[in-house]
Design an enzyme around this catalytic site. Structure first.
Site, PDB file in Angstrom:
ATOM      1  N   LYS A   1       7.599 -35.458  65.386  1.00  0.00           N
ATOM      2  CA  LYS A   1       7.325 -34.514  64.290  1.00  0.00           C
ATOM      3  C   LYS A   1       6.784 -35.277  63.084  1.00  0.00           C
ATOM      4  CE  LYS A   1      12.211 -34.752  63.011  1.00  0.00           C
ATOM      5  NZ  LYS A   1      13.545 -34.161  63.229  1.00  0.00           N
TER       6      LYS A   1
ATOM      7  N   ARG B   1      22.621 -26.228  60.182  1.00  0.00           N
ATOM      8  CA  ARG B   1      21.221 -26.207  59.769  1.00  0.00           C
ATOM      9  C   ARG B   1      20.418 -25.285  60.672  1.00  0.00           C
ATOM     10  NH1 ARG B   1      17.211 -31.397  60.066  1.00  0.00           N
ATOM     11  NH2 ARG B   1      17.655 -31.053  62.276  1.00  0.00           N
TER      12      ARG B   1
ATOM     13  N   TYR C   1       5.571 -47.606  31.824  1.00  0.00           N
ATOM     14  CA  TYR C   1       5.846 -46.409  31.021  1.00  0.00           C
ATOM     15  C   TYR C   1       7.274 -46.413  30.487  1.00  0.00           C
ATOM     16  CZ  TYR C   1       1.647 -44.455  33.213  1.00  0.00           C
ATOM     17  OH  TYR C   1       0.368 -44.233  33.641  1.00  0.00           O
TER      18      TYR C   1
ATOM     19  N   MET D   1       1.553 -44.567  39.878  1.00  0.00           N
ATOM     20  CA  MET D   1       0.879 -43.800  40.916  1.00  0.00           C
ATOM     21  C   MET D   1       0.062 -44.671  41.861  1.00  0.00           C
ATOM     22  SD  MET D   1      -1.680 -40.530  40.595  1.00  0.00           S
ATOM     23  CE  MET D   1      -0.554 -39.553  39.632  1.00  0.00           C
TER      24      MET D   1
HETATM   25  C1  LIG Z   1      14.411 -35.127  63.792  1.00  0.00           C
HETATM   26  C2  LIG Z   1      15.249 -34.731  64.956  1.00  0.00           C
HETATM   27  C3  LIG Z   1      15.551 -35.656  65.976  1.00  0.00           C
HETATM   28  C4  LIG Z   1      15.229 -37.125  65.836  1.00  0.00           C
HETATM   29  O1  LIG Z   1      16.106 -37.699  64.912  1.00  0.00           O
HETATM   30  P1  LIG Z   1      16.113 -39.267  64.577  1.00  0.00           P
HETATM   31  O2  LIG Z   1      17.248 -39.449  63.646  1.00  0.00           O
HETATM   32  O3  LIG Z   1      14.815 -39.568  63.911  1.00  0.00           O
HETATM   33  O4  LIG Z   1      16.260 -39.990  65.860  1.00  0.00           O
HETATM   34  C5  LIG Z   1      16.188 -35.183  67.100  1.00  0.00           C
HETATM   35  N1  LIG Z   1      16.552 -33.883  67.214  1.00  0.00           N
HETATM   36  C6  LIG Z   1      16.314 -32.976  66.250  1.00  0.00           C
HETATM   37  C7  LIG Z   1      16.760 -31.583  66.420  1.00  0.00           C
HETATM   38  C8  LIG Z   1      15.676 -33.376  65.073  1.00  0.00           C
HETATM   39  O5  LIG Z   1      15.456 -32.482  64.105  1.00  0.00           O
END
Ligand SMILES: *Cc1c(COP(=O)(O)O)cnc(C)c1O
Length: 357
Positions: free
Chosen positions: A36, A135, A253, A300
């Site tokens: 992802k 979640r 800054y 930046m």
């Molecule tokens: C992002 C995610 C993973 C992978 O998690 P990592 O900590 O990066 O290994 C696996 N399962 C679900 C449902 C996730 O959202």
């Protein structure tokens, strides 16, 4: 001659090596990479093609569009199973079907939509069950109501651990117990509970499939550097200038950074627009001239590191992530996690792949 700029090198041989470490930890369970957020910022296409070559046959993405892009990147010669964690979002079914993507249902509403679709012809789905992370996923009771529904072919039952980075946290066992109970309702489905951290929690947590993301890309399963894993991302940027700052002068800054003594700064052509997290100032570092150099400010497009009397000059490349500037250390310095440090790298346009397929 091209002037040096922020540059991301992606070491796919290191990725393959990390995949081997996960395979060993999984001890026979399938290792299904999570790609992802464009492969945690490193490019889902090149990452997945290399992992396919290493033997990966199932992948996970978050969004429908990511799944479509991954299907195109893998091409017909790599017919992988692709699971979409957002599940059956409204109106998504024709696109999921067209790209042969499997939705992982994550809410009761999605389950009801799937049952409606399944009235015409039975459909293949994954099912996410909430075992205590709060979640995503169906409750045990709502999942139980989906058993023996001929319209739904549940090929994968899964859940996600909230505290796996701490092996001693009792929440792990509590989630495992709930998952074990719910998966009994779907004996024909393959089961998956562990992501990167969970894959190292031992045999009880592996089931038929583990879903690592961050550890494939070099992040330690316990949110600290792990010597078994290699750095996949190397982020470098060139020094623009060297500046002397007198004791008592302000740097950058505002009034936050005051030179306590005379300082010698290297000004580097990288900033938060290039994926360097601003909150790492004062704590994170860059690797230059063979040592760690403290990040003084991050703006930046520029930042400053304290190089003292080291032999560092304009044009020299310094490393912000890689084999010398460790991902988990930098994430910790920024008050964040390796996952966020990596996904910020989506901002870096200049990249090269080592060991691409
Ligand atoms: C992002 C995610 C993973 C992978 O998690 P990592 O900590 O990066 O290994 C696996 N399962 C679900 C449902 C996730 O959202």
């Amino acid at each position: 001659m091209s002037l040096p700029s922020v540059r991301l090198s992606i070491d796919l041989d290191a990725l393959a090596s990390n995949y081997g470490v996960l395979r060993e930890a999984a001890d026979g369970a399938e290792v299904a990479p999570v790609v992802k957020a464009d492969g945690y910022g490193l490019g889902a296409g090149p990452v997945a093609r290399r992992l396919w070559r290493e033997g990966a046959r199932s992948f996970f993405v978050a969004r429908l569009g990511e799944g479509e892009a991954l299907r195109a990147a893998l091409g017909p010669e790599r017919p992988a199973a692709i699971h979409v964690l957002d599940g059956l979002t409204s109106g998504a079914w024709p696109r999921l079907q067209a790209a042969a993507l499997t939705p992982v249902l994550m809410s009761l509403e999605q389950a009801q939509a799937a049952l409606t679709l399944g009235k015409n012809a039975s459909i293949d789905i994954g099912l996410h069950v909430d075992t205590g992370m709060n979640r995503q996923g169906l409750s045990h009771e709502d999942a139980a109501a989906l058993t023996h529904r001929p319209g739904l072919r549940v090929g994968l039952i899964m859940s996600h651990l909230g505290s796996a980075a701490d092996p001693d946290d009792p929440r792990n066992r509590a989630q495992l117990d709930r998952f074990t109970a719910v998966r009994r309702l779907f004996p024909q489905a393959r089961a998956s509970l562990a992501a990167s951290a969970g894959a190292f929690l031992g045999p009880d947590y592996r089931f038929e499939m583990v879903r690592p993301g961050v550890s494939l890309y070099g992040g330690g399963p316990q949110e600290r550097p792990d010597a078994r894993l290699r750095a996949v991302a190397r982020l470098e940027a060139p020094v623009l200038d060297i500046r002397q700052v007198r004791a008592g002068e302000l740097i950058g800054y505002g009034s936050g950074v005051l030179a306590a003594q005379d300082m010698r700064l290297a000004i580097v052509a990288a900033g938060y627009a290039d994926g360097i997290i601003r909150a790492a100032r004062g704590k994170g570092y860059a690797w230059a001239a063979g040592a760690r150099r403290r990040l003084v400010i991050v703006t930046m497009n520029m930042l400053a590191i304290d190089v003292a009397d080291a032999a560092v000059g304009p044009g020299e490349m310094v490393e912000f992530l890689g084999p010398n500037a460790l991902l988990d250390d930098q994430a910790h310095a920024a008050g964040s996690v390796a996952h966020e440090c990596l996904t910020r790298l989506q901002a870096v346009a200049e990249r090269r792949y080592l060991g691409a397929d």
